[in-house]
Design a protein around this motif. Sequence first.
Motif, PDB file in Angstrom:
ATOM      1  N   UNK A  42       0.839  -1.201   0.000  1.00 30.93           N
ATOM      2  CA  UNK A  42       0.000   0.000   0.000  1.00 30.93           C
ATOM      3  C   UNK A  42       0.877   1.256   0.000  1.00 30.93           C
ATOM      4  N   UNK A  43       0.381   2.293  -0.650  1.00 32.47           N
ATOM      5  CA  UNK A  43       0.992   3.612  -0.568  1.00 32.47           C
ATOM      6  C   UNK A  43       0.429   4.294   0.672  1.00 32.47           C
ATOM      7  N   UNK A  44       1.139   4.171   1.757  1.00 33.99           N
ATOM      8  CA  UNK A  44       0.664   4.642   3.059  1.00 33.99           C
ATOM      9  C   UNK A  44       1.875   5.151   3.846  1.00 33.99           C
ATOM     10  N   UNK A  45       1.866   6.287   4.450  1.00 36.09           N
ATOM     11  CA  UNK A  45       0.743   7.151   4.780  1.00 36.09           C
ATOM     12  C   UNK A  45       0.297   8.040   3.607  1.00 36.09           C
ATOM     13  N   UNK A  46       1.236   8.546   2.828  1.00 33.02           N
ATOM     14  CA  UNK A  46       0.898   9.520   1.800  1.00 33.02           C
ATOM     15  C   UNK A  46       1.161   8.937   0.418  1.00 33.02           C
ATOM     16  N   UNK A  47       0.138   8.950  -0.428  1.00 32.82           N
ATOM     17  CA  UNK A  47       0.273   8.400  -1.777  1.00 32.82           C
ATOM     18  C   UNK A  47       0.589   9.478  -2.797  1.00 32.82           C
ATOM     19  N   UNK A  48       0.075  10.692  -2.584  1.00 34.16           N
ATOM     20  CA  UNK A  48       0.276  11.733  -3.589  1.00 34.16           C
ATOM     21  C   UNK A  48       0.275  13.104  -2.941  1.00 34.16           C
ATOM     22  N   UNK A  49       0.769  14.096  -3.667  1.00 35.86           N
ATOM     23  CA  UNK A  49       0.733  15.481  -3.205  1.00 35.86           C
ATOM     24  C   UNK A  49       0.009  16.324  -4.245  1.00 35.86           C
ATOM     25  N   UNK A  50      -0.694  17.327  -3.751  1.00 32.85           N
ATOM     26  CA  UNK A  50      -1.346  18.317  -4.598  1.00 32.85           C
ATOM     27  C   UNK A  50      -0.903  19.693  -4.111  1.00 32.85           C
ATOM     28  N   UNK A  51      -0.260  20.432  -4.957  1.00 35.71           N
ATOM     29  CA  UNK A  51       0.213  21.759  -4.560  1.00 35.71           C
ATOM     30  C   UNK A  51       0.273  22.670  -5.776  1.00 35.71           C
ATOM     31  N   UNK A  52      -0.349  23.823  -5.668  1.00 39.89           N
ATOM     32  CA  UNK A  52      -0.219  24.849  -6.698  1.00 39.89           C
ATOM     33  C   UNK A  52       0.932  25.758  -6.288  1.00 39.89           C
ATOM     34  N   UNK A  53       2.031  25.777  -7.021  1.00 42.50           N
ATOM     35  CA  UNK A  53       3.209  26.540  -6.581  1.00 42.50           C
ATOM     36  C   UNK A  53       2.943  28.032  -6.572  1.00 42.50           C
ATOM     37  N   UNK A  54       3.653  28.684  -5.669  1.00 45.54           N
ATOM     38  CA  UNK A  54       3.538  30.131  -5.558  1.00 45.54           C
ATOM     39  C   UNK A  54       4.377  30.801  -6.631  1.00 45.54           C
ATOM     40  N   UNK A  55       4.198  32.121  -6.717  1.00 46.70           N
ATOM     41  CA  UNK A  55       5.042  32.896  -7.623  1.00 46.70           C
ATOM     42  C   UNK A  55       6.502  32.756  -7.240  1.00 46.70           C
ATOM     43  N   UNK A  56       7.348  32.939  -8.209  1.00 47.93           N
ATOM     44  CA  UNK A  56       8.782  32.900  -7.983  1.00 47.93           C
ATOM     45  C   UNK A  56       9.227  34.249  -7.420  1.00 47.93           C
ATOM     46  N   UNK A  57       8.957  34.448  -6.139  1.00 47.44           N
ATOM     47  CA  UNK A  57       9.294  35.704  -5.464  1.00 47.44           C
ATOM     48  C   UNK A  57      10.432  35.420  -4.497  1.00 47.44           C
ATOM     49  N   UNK A  58      11.595  35.933  -4.801  1.00 45.97           N
ATOM     50  CA  UNK A  58      12.775  35.572  -4.027  1.00 45.97           C
ATOM     51  C   UNK A  58      13.301  36.697  -3.142  1.00 45.97           C
ATOM     52  N   UNK A  59      12.567  37.786  -3.035  1.00 44.07           N
ATOM     53  CA  UNK A  59      13.015  38.890  -2.195  1.00 44.07           C
ATOM     54  C   UNK A  59      12.676  38.599  -0.732  1.00 44.07           C
ATOM     55  N   UNK A  60      13.675  38.752   0.143  1.00 46.12           N
ATOM     56  CA  UNK A  60      13.438  38.639   1.578  1.00 46.12           C
ATOM     57  C   UNK A  60      12.844  39.947   2.085  1.00 46.12           C
ATOM     58  N   UNK A  61      11.818  39.857   2.923  1.00 49.57           N
ATOM     59  CA  UNK A  61      11.082  41.049   3.353  1.00 49.57           C
ATOM     60  C   UNK A  61      11.138  41.141   4.880  1.00 49.57           C
ATOM     61  N   UNK A  62      11.579  42.292   5.375  1.00 50.78           N
ATOM     62  CA  UNK A  62      11.706  42.528   6.803  1.00 50.78           C
ATOM     63  C   UNK A  62      10.920  43.781   7.182  1.00 50.78           C
TER      64      UNK A  62
END
Length: 602
Positions: free
Chosen positions: A211-231
Amino acid sequence: MRKLITLLLLIPFLSFGQSSGDGLDIDLVYKGIVGNADQPLSKVQVNDTIILALKLNNLDSIHQITYIHTDVQYNSAAYALISTEWNTPTDAQNSVGNWSGNGMKMVFTDQYDKNAVWAQWQNGSYLSANNDASATGWQVDHFQSVAPTDIGSVEYATMKYLVKDAGANNDYTENIIITMARAADNILTDNTDTNGDGTNDEHVYPTGKVRAHDTQFITHIPLEDLDSNIYVKLDAGGEIDLTKIKVKVIEDGTEVADLAFDTGGEVNITDYIISSTKTYKLQFHTTYTEAEWKTITENAVTISDAVLTLKEVGKFGHGGSTHEFDYGIQYPLADTDESKTINPQDAYNLLGHVIGSFTYYAGGSYAFATTFPIVKTTLAEGYTKQNFLDGVALNEGHEKTIQSSEVSDEINWSAASNTINYSSAILGDVNLSYSPTPPSDALGVMSISNAPSINQKITMNPLYMGNTNRSEIFGVGVAKQEVNQAFIDVNTAIVDGEVVTTLQLTSEQVAGFQLKLNYDTTRLTFDKVEFNTGQTVTNFAQQADDGRINLGSIQQEANAIANGSTVKVYFTGQVTSPVGTVTVFNTDAVNTEGKRLILNLQ
């Protein structure tokens, strides 16, 4: 070019079918991204490289695992397999194969649980891109290991996938999924058939125990490619514990984080600003208690603030020069009646606040939200007296929009790092004591004078403030300025059955002083205050609600209060020793030039 994805979603799907009591579990484990093993899947962006592992859990106490292969299906528009690493015995033969050609996609049967992957392989089917367009772009990789010894319950294969932008209309559901797995024990001496001869044995029996257990698949919509660190950086007076100031990050009206500033007044909000198109706001608040914050405000606003304001308007031996404030931001800070002008009444309002007979804060409240205005540092440093006279608002509220369709210059997404700077102070802190210092090249007050004629006659009456219908005052002060020292002798004794605290000034050139007294309210009752400071000195004494005594003296024409002047505070009560019954705290003094003195008790 920034890749814009219109939807953000993470659903860590778990298979509905439970693990078998024996057999084999295979878990699709998310292990962060290259460069940050702690990055949650919900924060993965386009162009990140995610790390996944195939983790084995052998539930069969009889058999080992010497052969394992797992099929992983993925959408090549959304992901690209970069590399594979192995955690198998030294002599194992490891391989990755792809047999999907132009595209292939699993069609699961409803005869078995979806995660019963060996049973699904035997009873399900595949679509091919050659005869079904829906399979186009889907790839199936085959991760196989054959070992002479037990592979064990380990993460036997670790894969790295580049995250791609598949487009706003792409369905990211189950874009990486285990579709099939098979395991066997090939050590002949461990396995015998009915005749007692050695044989290979499927690791699981009957069909369906892989069996594929615990996790069989992932569903994720990726975020924008924003690489600026914000403080976010908050500059406040050194007396403020910045670790007790917090900021909430609000995304499209929903709180996504509540973060405390570090000791330097900085907080990293990078992980919570994940879109260049959403609206983000900051909400400042505090963990100071109401009582703690009231003490801070009371300590910040002293007689020096009132005197400095008097000097500005020419009522403290001023002589009519153009200004006494060094920075434009001091004007709205001192404008207690919000009249857009600084006048003697503002000084008297401040003095009344010190005495305790009048609270100029909005609604009489000492609340953090109304006494601690926060403004952009650029605005605080660039604010001029002309801005004040023109009615330029300071946007003092504690909610700040930092990203929206209307706000375009707060975050520079092309920069490696963004720091959004704010400054603040306590309202009424005109004399600079609880405030950050603007740089030496700040715009200052310019050459605009608002001082009335020195010939105008006004009488100080700090117990009558007038104009009580006030709204909130806005502003930020500057660093405190102190010159020299002053001294007061303190003595508490029992005199004719009363406890008497005598305060005697022992310094020259003191034009005003302020003290606050605490006393043991369980043993003493406050009676009166007697001043011996001279005929031209204005004296004040007020008992606060908590029993504290506020008292002081001021010579508003900037002459010195006579050295040796005394103030006596009388209490009644049945005590045999005055020790520990009265304490003096929160002292302040000014000299004849209107500058703050360090007031020492002896």
